[in-house]
Design a protein around this motif. Structure first.
Motif, PDB file in Angstrom:
ATOM      1  N   GLU A  95       0.844  -1.182   0.000  1.00 23.45           N
ATOM      2  CA  GLU A  95       0.000   0.000   0.000  1.00 23.45           C
ATOM      3  C   GLU A  95       0.884   1.239   0.000  1.00 23.45           C
ATOM      4  OE1 GLU A  95      -3.839   0.292   2.290  1.00 23.45           O
ATOM      5  OE2 GLU A  95      -2.555   1.664   3.437  1.00 23.45           O
ATOM      6  N   LEU A  96       0.712   2.066  -1.014  1.00 27.10           N
ATOM      7  CA  LEU A  96       1.408   3.342  -1.092  1.00 27.10           C
ATOM      8  C   LEU A  96       0.462   4.422  -0.595  1.00 27.10           C
ATOM      9  CD1 LEU A  96       3.023   3.066  -4.642  1.00 27.10           C
ATOM     10  CD2 LEU A  96       3.960   2.353  -2.452  1.00 27.10           C
ATOM     11  N   ARG A  97       1.016   5.588  -0.348  1.00 28.24           N
ATOM     12  CA  ARG A  97       0.194   6.747   0.012  1.00 28.24           C
ATOM     13  C   ARG A  97       0.342   7.776  -1.093  1.00 28.24           C
ATOM     14  NH1 ARG A  97      -3.268   5.549   3.727  1.00 28.24           N
ATOM     15  NH2 ARG A  97      -3.662   7.770   3.910  1.00 28.24           N
ATOM     16  N   LEU A  98      -0.764   8.229  -1.653  1.00 30.79           N
ATOM     17  CA  LEU A  98      -0.773   9.319  -2.616  1.00 30.79           C
ATOM     18  C   LEU A  98      -0.899  10.599  -1.805  1.00 30.79           C
ATOM     19  CD1 LEU A  98      -0.926  10.486  -5.491  1.00 30.79           C
ATOM     20  CD2 LEU A  98      -3.414  10.097  -5.394  1.00 30.79           C
ATOM     21  N   ILE A  99       0.128  11.444  -1.885  1.00 32.32           N
ATOM     22  CA  ILE A  99       0.170  12.682  -1.108  1.00 32.32           C
ATOM     23  C   ILE A  99      -0.630  13.750  -1.855  1.00 32.32           C
ATOM     24  CG2 ILE A  99       1.646  14.405  -0.003  1.00 32.32           C
ATOM     25  CD1 ILE A  99       2.098  11.464   0.956  1.00 32.32           C
ATOM     26  N   LEU A 100      -1.719  14.189  -1.240  1.00 32.79           N
ATOM     27  CA  LEU A 100      -2.581  15.209  -1.851  1.00 32.79           C
ATOM     28  C   LEU A 100      -2.212  16.604  -1.381  1.00 32.79           C
ATOM     29  CD1 LEU A 100      -5.945  13.272  -1.492  1.00 32.79           C
ATOM     30  CD2 LEU A 100      -4.478  13.430  -3.516  1.00 32.79           C
ATOM     31  N   SER A 101      -1.759  16.687  -0.122  1.00 28.54           N
ATOM     32  CA  SER A 101      -1.307  17.956   0.467  1.00 28.54           C
ATOM     33  C   SER A 101      -0.453  17.577   1.668  1.00 28.54           C
ATOM     34  CB  SER A 101      -2.514  18.806   0.895  1.00 28.54           C
ATOM     35  OG  SER A 101      -3.112  18.259   2.053  1.00 28.54           O
ATOM     36  N   PRO A 102       0.216  18.534   2.294  1.00 30.90           N
ATOM     37  CA  PRO A 102       1.018  18.178   3.470  1.00 30.90           C
ATOM     38  C   PRO A 102       0.198  17.515   4.576  1.00 30.90           C
ATOM     39  CG  PRO A 102       1.637  20.351   2.694  1.00 30.90           C
ATOM     40  CD  PRO A 102       0.428  19.931   1.890  1.00 30.90           C
ATOM     41  N   GLU A 103      -1.095  17.788   4.639  1.00 29.73           N
ATOM     42  CA  GLU A 103      -1.934  17.229   5.691  1.00 29.73           C
ATOM     43  C   GLU A 103      -2.773  16.036   5.246  1.00 29.73           C
ATOM     44  OE1 GLU A 103      -2.639  20.581   4.633  1.00 29.73           O
ATOM     45  OE2 GLU A 103      -0.943  21.281   5.819  1.00 29.73           O
ATOM     46  N   ARG A 104      -2.804  15.742   3.966  1.00 30.39           N
ATOM     47  CA  ARG A 104      -3.754  14.742   3.482  1.00 30.39           C
ATOM     48  C   ARG A 104      -3.121  13.789   2.477  1.00 30.39           C
ATOM     49  NH1 ARG A 104      -8.479  15.097  -0.307  1.00 30.39           N
ATOM     50  NH2 ARG A 104      -9.763  13.348   0.338  1.00 30.39           N
ATOM     51  N   LEU A 154       2.643  12.413  -6.274  1.00 28.15           N
ATOM     52  CA  LEU A 154       3.683  12.214  -5.282  1.00 28.15           C
ATOM     53  C   LEU A 154       3.241  11.044  -4.426  1.00 28.15           C
ATOM     54  CD1 LEU A 154       6.316  13.026  -3.896  1.00 28.15           C
ATOM     55  CD2 LEU A 154       4.970  14.625  -2.482  1.00 28.15           C
ATOM     56  N   LEU A 155       4.042   9.983  -4.433  1.00 25.60           N
ATOM     57  CA  LEU A 155       3.695   8.752  -3.734  1.00 25.60           C
ATOM     58  C   LEU A 155       4.717   8.435  -2.662  1.00 25.60           C
ATOM     59  CD1 LEU A 155       2.866   7.276  -7.082  1.00 25.60           C
ATOM     60  CD2 LEU A 155       1.237   7.040  -5.219  1.00 25.60           C
ATOM     61  N   GLU A 156       4.227   7.904  -1.562  1.00 30.32           N
ATOM     62  CA  GLU A 156       5.077   7.518  -0.439  1.00 30.32           C
ATOM     63  C   GLU A 156       5.020   6.002  -0.287  1.00 30.32           C
ATOM     64  OE1 GLU A 156       3.948   7.627   4.113  1.00 30.32           O
ATOM     65  OE2 GLU A 156       4.299   9.662   3.329  1.00 30.32           O
ATOM     66  N   ALA A 157       6.193   5.377  -0.220  1.00 27.04           N
ATOM     67  CA  ALA A 157       6.283   3.926  -0.061  1.00 27.04           C
ATOM     68  C   ALA A 157       7.124   3.610   1.168  1.00 27.04           C
ATOM     69  CB  ALA A 157       6.919   3.295  -1.300  1.00 27.04           C
ATOM     70  N   PRO A 158       6.776   2.569   1.907  1.00 28.43           N
ATOM     71  CA  PRO A 158       7.575   2.196   3.080  1.00 28.43           C
ATOM     72  C   PRO A 158       8.937   1.638   2.657  1.00 28.43           C
ATOM     73  CG  PRO A 158       5.771   0.640   2.740  1.00 28.43           C
ATOM     74  CD  PRO A 158       5.619   1.716   1.722  1.00 28.43           C
ATOM     75  N   THR A 159       9.999   2.265   3.143  1.00 34.97           N
ATOM     76  CA  THR A 159      11.356   1.868   2.757  1.00 34.97           C
ATOM     77  C   THR A 159      11.659   0.395   3.036  1.00 34.97           C
ATOM     78  OG1 THR A 159      12.166   4.124   3.013  1.00 34.97           O
ATOM     79  CG2 THR A 159      13.820   2.378   3.061  1.00 34.97           C
ATOM     80  N   PRO A 160      11.304  -0.155   4.212  1.00 36.15           N
ATOM     81  CA  PRO A 160      11.656  -1.565   4.457  1.00 36.15           C
ATOM     82  C   PRO A 160      11.068  -2.518   3.409  1.00 36.15           C
ATOM     83  CG  PRO A 160      11.025  -0.503   6.502  1.00 36.15           C
ATOM     84  CD  PRO A 160      10.701   0.464   5.394  1.00 36.15           C
ATOM     85  N   GLN A 161       9.824  -2.299   3.008  1.00 38.95           N
ATOM     86  CA  GLN A 161       9.191  -3.182   2.026  1.00 38.95           C
ATOM     87  C   GLN A 161       9.816  -3.014   0.645  1.00 38.95           C
ATOM     88  OE1 GLN A 161       5.015  -2.292   2.390  1.00 38.95           O
ATOM     89  NE2 GLN A 161       4.805  -3.494   4.256  1.00 38.95           N
ATOM     90  N   VAL A 162      10.075  -1.768   0.261  1.00 38.41           N
ATOM     91  CA  VAL A 162      10.692  -1.510  -1.048  1.00 38.41           C
ATOM     92  C   VAL A 162      12.107  -2.089  -1.080  1.00 38.41           C
ATOM     93  CG1 VAL A 162      11.514   0.278  -2.633  1.00 38.41           C
ATOM     94  CG2 VAL A 162       9.269   0.510  -1.533  1.00 38.41           C
ATOM     95  N   SER A 163      12.868  -1.871  -0.010  1.00 43.87           N
ATOM     96  CA  SER A 163      14.246  -2.379   0.039  1.00 43.87           C
ATOM     97  C   SER A 163      14.294  -3.902  -0.012  1.00 43.87           C
ATOM     98  CB  SER A 163      14.941  -1.896   1.315  1.00 43.87           C
ATOM     99  OG  SER A 163      15.104  -0.503   1.284  1.00 43.87           O
ATOM    100  N   ALA A 164      13.409  -4.564   0.720  1.00 40.71           N
ATOM    101  CA  ALA A 164      13.385  -6.035   0.704  1.00 40.71           C
ATOM    102  C   ALA A 164      13.055  -6.553  -0.687  1.00 40.71           C
ATOM    103  CB  ALA A 164      12.375  -6.554   1.725  1.00 40.71           C
ATOM    104  N   TRP A 165      12.108  -5.910  -1.359  1.00 39.76           N
ATOM    105  CA  TRP A 165      11.754  -6.311  -2.724  1.00 39.76           C
ATOM    106  C   TRP A 165      12.934  -6.056  -3.676  1.00 39.76           C
ATOM    107  CZ3 TRP A 165      11.072  -3.127  -7.099  1.00 39.76           C
ATOM    108  CH2 TRP A 165      10.587  -3.790  -8.222  1.00 39.76           C
TER     109      TRP A 165
END
Length: 137
Positions: free
Chosen positions: A11-20, A97-108
């Motif tokens: 699951e990635l996060r799509l950054i819509l604004s600094p708060e959302r 702008l997408l945010e991905a968890p580093t541990p999961q991306v690094s392991a992959w």
């Protein structure tokens, strides 16, 4: 030559604004028959998934330091104490702008690097074999 596929759903996060931000299901895919590229599919279970392909090297480097320019930029950061990788994607249809968890991306990524180590990509393309066959005729 046998081909390897390395996939990971996350699951990635799509950054819509600094708060959302909103959750976006995604699949990372790597194929040894396309050894220089990584493929990311967003909205995997929807009628119209979005697919991006870019250099594996860009994502590998982006886990450690800012890199890329133009359509794809990748950089590491911390969000609320968590290590994440940010990916800025630009196309004529828009920017994300997408945010991905580093541990999961690094392991992959480690699994992709075991499948085809850096520097061994060209051998996986089979260009030498194809040239040998062509020149043998």
């Amino acid at each position: 030559m046998e081909h390897t596929v390395v996939e990971r759903e996350l699951e990635l996060r799509l950054i819509l604004s600094p708060e959302r931000s909103i959750a976006v299901p995604a699949r990372l895919a790597y194929r040894s028959d396309d050894p220089y590229a990584v493929h990311i599919t967003f909205h995997v279970n929807s009628d119209s998934p979005v697919r991006w392909t870019f250099a594996r090297e860009l994502l590998v480097e982006g886990v450690f330091r800012p890199c890329g320019h133009g359509d794809v930029r990748v950089w590491p950061t911390k969000v609320n104490g968590r290590s994440v990788v940010l990916m800025a994607l630009s196309s004529p249809d828009g920017d994300a702008l997408l945010e991905a968890p580093t541990p999961q991306v690094s392991a992959w990524l480690e699994r992709t690097l075991r499948a085809v180590p850096p520097g061994a990509e060209a051998a996986r393309l089979g260009i030498d074999d194809a040239l040998d066959q062509l020149l043998a005729r």
